[in-house]
Scaffold this motif. Structure first.
Motif, mmCIF file in Angstrom:
data_model
loop_
_atom_site.group_PDB
_atom_site.id
_atom_site.type_symbol
_atom_site.label_atom_id
_atom_site.label_comp_id
_atom_site.label_asym_id
_atom_site.label_seq_id
_atom_site.Cartn_x
_atom_site.Cartn_y
_atom_site.Cartn_z
ATOM 1 N N UNK A 53 24.508 39.699 -15.980
ATOM 2 C CA UNK A 53 25.709 39.423 -16.776
ATOM 3 C C UNK A 53 25.718 37.979 -17.267
ATOM 4 N N UNK A 54 25.361 37.047 -16.382
ATOM 5 C CA UNK A 54 25.338 35.631 -16.759
ATOM 6 C C UNK A 54 24.266 35.359 -17.807
ATOM 7 N N UNK A 55 23.131 36.014 -17.689
ATOM 8 C CA UNK A 55 22.053 35.818 -18.659
ATOM 9 C C UNK A 55 22.418 36.432 -20.010
ATOM 10 N N UNK A 56 23.085 37.585 -19.992
ATOM 11 C CA UNK A 56 23.543 38.191 -21.249
ATOM 12 C C UNK A 56 24.520 37.257 -21.972
ATOM 13 N N UNK A 57 25.430 36.664 -21.225
ATOM 14 C CA UNK A 57 26.371 35.729 -21.819
ATOM 15 C C UNK A 57 25.634 34.529 -22.408
ATOM 16 N N UNK A 58 24.597 34.059 -21.690
ATOM 17 C CA UNK A 58 23.829 32.916 -22.176
ATOM 18 C C UNK A 58 23.080 33.255 -23.466
ATOM 19 N N UNK A 59 22.590 34.484 -23.565
ATOM 20 C CA UNK A 59 21.929 34.923 -24.800
ATOM 21 C C UNK A 59 22.928 34.885 -25.957
ATOM 22 N N UNK A 60 24.152 35.357 -25.699
ATOM 23 C CA UNK A 60 25.188 35.309 -26.727
ATOM 24 C C UNK A 60 25.495 33.862 -27.116
ATOM 25 N N UNK A 61 25.516 32.978 -26.119
ATOM 26 C CA UNK A 61 25.734 31.553 -26.417
ATOM 27 C C UNK A 61 24.688 31.036 -27.399
ATOM 28 N N UNK A 62 23.466 31.490 -27.237
ATOM 29 C CA UNK A 62 22.376 31.006 -28.090
ATOM 30 C C UNK A 62 22.448 31.579 -29.513
ATOM 31 N N UNK A 63 23.305 32.571 -29.701
ATOM 32 C CA UNK A 63 23.410 33.210 -31.024
ATOM 33 C C UNK A 63 24.485 32.574 -31.900
ATOM 34 N N UNK A 238 13.861 30.597 -6.509
ATOM 35 C CA UNK A 238 14.701 31.777 -6.682
ATOM 36 C C UNK A 238 13.874 33.059 -6.676
ATOM 37 N N UNK A 239 12.561 32.948 -6.563
ATOM 38 C CA UNK A 239 11.688 34.113 -6.701
ATOM 39 C C UNK A 239 12.002 35.185 -5.669
ATOM 40 N N UNK A 246 9.505 37.060 -12.078
ATOM 41 C CA UNK A 246 9.167 37.167 -13.491
ATOM 42 C C UNK A 246 10.061 36.359 -14.391
ATOM 43 N N UNK A 247 11.078 35.714 -13.826
ATOM 44 C CA UNK A 247 12.010 34.894 -14.606
ATOM 45 C C UNK A 247 11.618 33.425 -14.537
ATOM 46 N N UNK A 287 21.478 32.269 -15.423
ATOM 47 C CA UNK A 287 21.269 33.335 -14.448
ATOM 48 C C UNK A 287 21.154 32.791 -13.038
ATOM 49 N N UNK A 288 20.422 31.686 -12.896
ATOM 50 C CA UNK A 288 20.245 31.063 -11.585
ATOM 51 C C UNK A 288 21.571 30.537 -11.040
ATOM 52 N N UNK A 289 22.417 30.014 -11.922
ATOM 53 C CA UNK A 289 23.702 29.474 -11.488
ATOM 54 C C UNK A 289 24.578 30.550 -10.859
#
Length: 397
Positions: A53-63, A238-239, A246-247, A287-289
């Motif tokens: 969810x956090x990574x999806x939000x970050x992707x939106x931020x980049x848009x 975080x692995x 893979x992140x 995502x890590x946060x």
């Protein structure tokens, strides 16, 4: 032009590449066989929902122009504030107080294990345990440093203690350990901290598996030991904590109190990182946060519980067979003694050919690893149970 001839002193093949090659050859010759891999420690469960969810939000931020992010703070030397705050909160729950400037975000602990050596002279003597994670040795061989070994063996539970008659400048400690799964208590680590302070040495403490520790007597951070902030650098990942293999994200702690030769190692590492590293992506950091949020820790621990159950499945199997091992508790690794005095690669071949199970030969981790074998708990529950069934069947013959 001259090459770095220290590379010629490396072994011809990386351990896991050899395991992969031998496994691929077997599968090519036996395409009908279902081979189960309990060798390389790669995770198999998906990322926690709160992380996604956090990574999806970050992707939106980049848009969007108003929320787009380019280079991060100080060229990513330290990381975004929300990530730094989450890491500080995680340490506070372990009883450790960190300053924001002591936390450096990276693309993983493995990278920093090698990169951190940039701030140390090649004249330093390096102490590593034997058996040992190959990266500790290989990166120092590449640099041409002298390496000496601490004797880890069955008698000391594969947890070597310091010897004051030995002089070392850089000390590698991994706890819970890869490959042996053994973990130091806080009191045992106190002896290593005392040693480092007396020798004016620096401990490189690999805490990649600390989230697996459930025993309160064991350390989750070397900074739980008084004085460690004056002699230790902690490398974290975080692995395995959150399935980020893979992140790619990790963090290294370099205390501001860590000074050698009148020079702050914190400032040296900051200078190195700002020069050679352009950092971890905004999306990954967001995502890590989320990992160390209340919900993030809950979801990540649910995933870890799955792997811990796998470790217990393997441990119960070995207990039933009367095979000696370390790990399996407070660790995703199980380090077993090869039965009937077999050497490591002979046991590898036996398990591959007769049980179609792949593990990692202990000899690949050092001289003291000969006669031992590593299994990991990162497979699926079904595969782990089936692998144990096959192992029991083969070893009871």
């Amino acid at each position: 032009m001259k090459i770095n001839e220290n590379f010629l002193n490396l072994k011809d093949s990386y351990l896991f590449a050899t395991v992969g090659r031998k496994t691929a050859e077997y599968k090519k010759n036996h395409p009908d066989k279902d081979v189960i891999r309990l060798s390389i420690g790669d995770v198999t469960l998906p990322l926690a929902p709160v992380v996604i969810e956090a990574m999806h939000k970050a992707v939106e931020d980049m848009s969007r122009k108003e929320t787009f992010k380019g280079y991060g703070p100080d060229q990513y030397c330290y990381g975004y504030e929300c990530l730094i705050d989450s890491i500080r909160g995680s340490y506070a729950r372990k009883g450790v107080t960190l300053r924001p400037e002591e936390i450096f975000i990276s693309d993983g602990a493995k990278s920093d294990c090698g990169n951190i050596l940039d701030i140390f002279s090649v004249d330093n003597v390096v102490l590593v345990p034997d058996p040992v994670y190959p990266v500790y040795v290989d990166t120092n061989v590449m640099a041409g440093r002298k390496i000496i070994y601490a004797d880890a063996n069955e008698a000391n539970g594969f947890l070597p203690m310091p010897d004051m008659s030995v002089d070392a400048d850089i000390i590698y400690i991994c706890s819970p350990n890869n490959p042996t799964g053994a973990a130091y208590s806080k009191e045992q680590l106190r002896a290593w901290v005392d040693y480092a302070l007396k020798k004016d040495a620096v401990i490189l403490y690999d805490a990649a598996y600390e989230f697996f520790v459930t025993d309160g007597n064991l350390a989750r951070s070397i900074y739980q030991v008084e004085g460690a902030e004056k002699c230790a650098i902690e490398l974290c990942s975080y692995s395995k904590t959150a399935g980020f293999t893979g992140v790619r994200c990790g963090y290294t702690i370099v205390p501001t109190e860590l000074v050698r030769g009148g020079v702050s190692l914190n400032k040296l590492w900051a200078r190195r990182q700002s020069t050679k590293f352009n950092g971890v992506s905004y999306i990954t950091q967001m995502g890590a946060a989320a990992v160390f949020s209340e919900e993030g820790e809950k979801q990540c621990r649910e995933n870890l519980a799955y792997y811990q159950k796998n470790a217990k499945t393997i441990a119960d199997c070995l207990d039933g067979l009367g095979i000696w091992y370390t790990g399996g508790k407070n660790s995703p690794y199980i380090w077993l003694k090869c039965p009937d005095g077999m050497d490591s690669w002979a046991f590898f071949d036996k398990l591959l050919e007769e049980a179609n199970v792949v593990g990692t030969p202990g000899s690949g981790f050092g001289r003291n690893g000969e006669g031992y074998f590593r299994l990991t708990a990162f497979g699926s529950a079904e595969a782990t149970e089936e692998a144990c069934r096959r192992i029991r069947e083969v070893l009871k013959k």
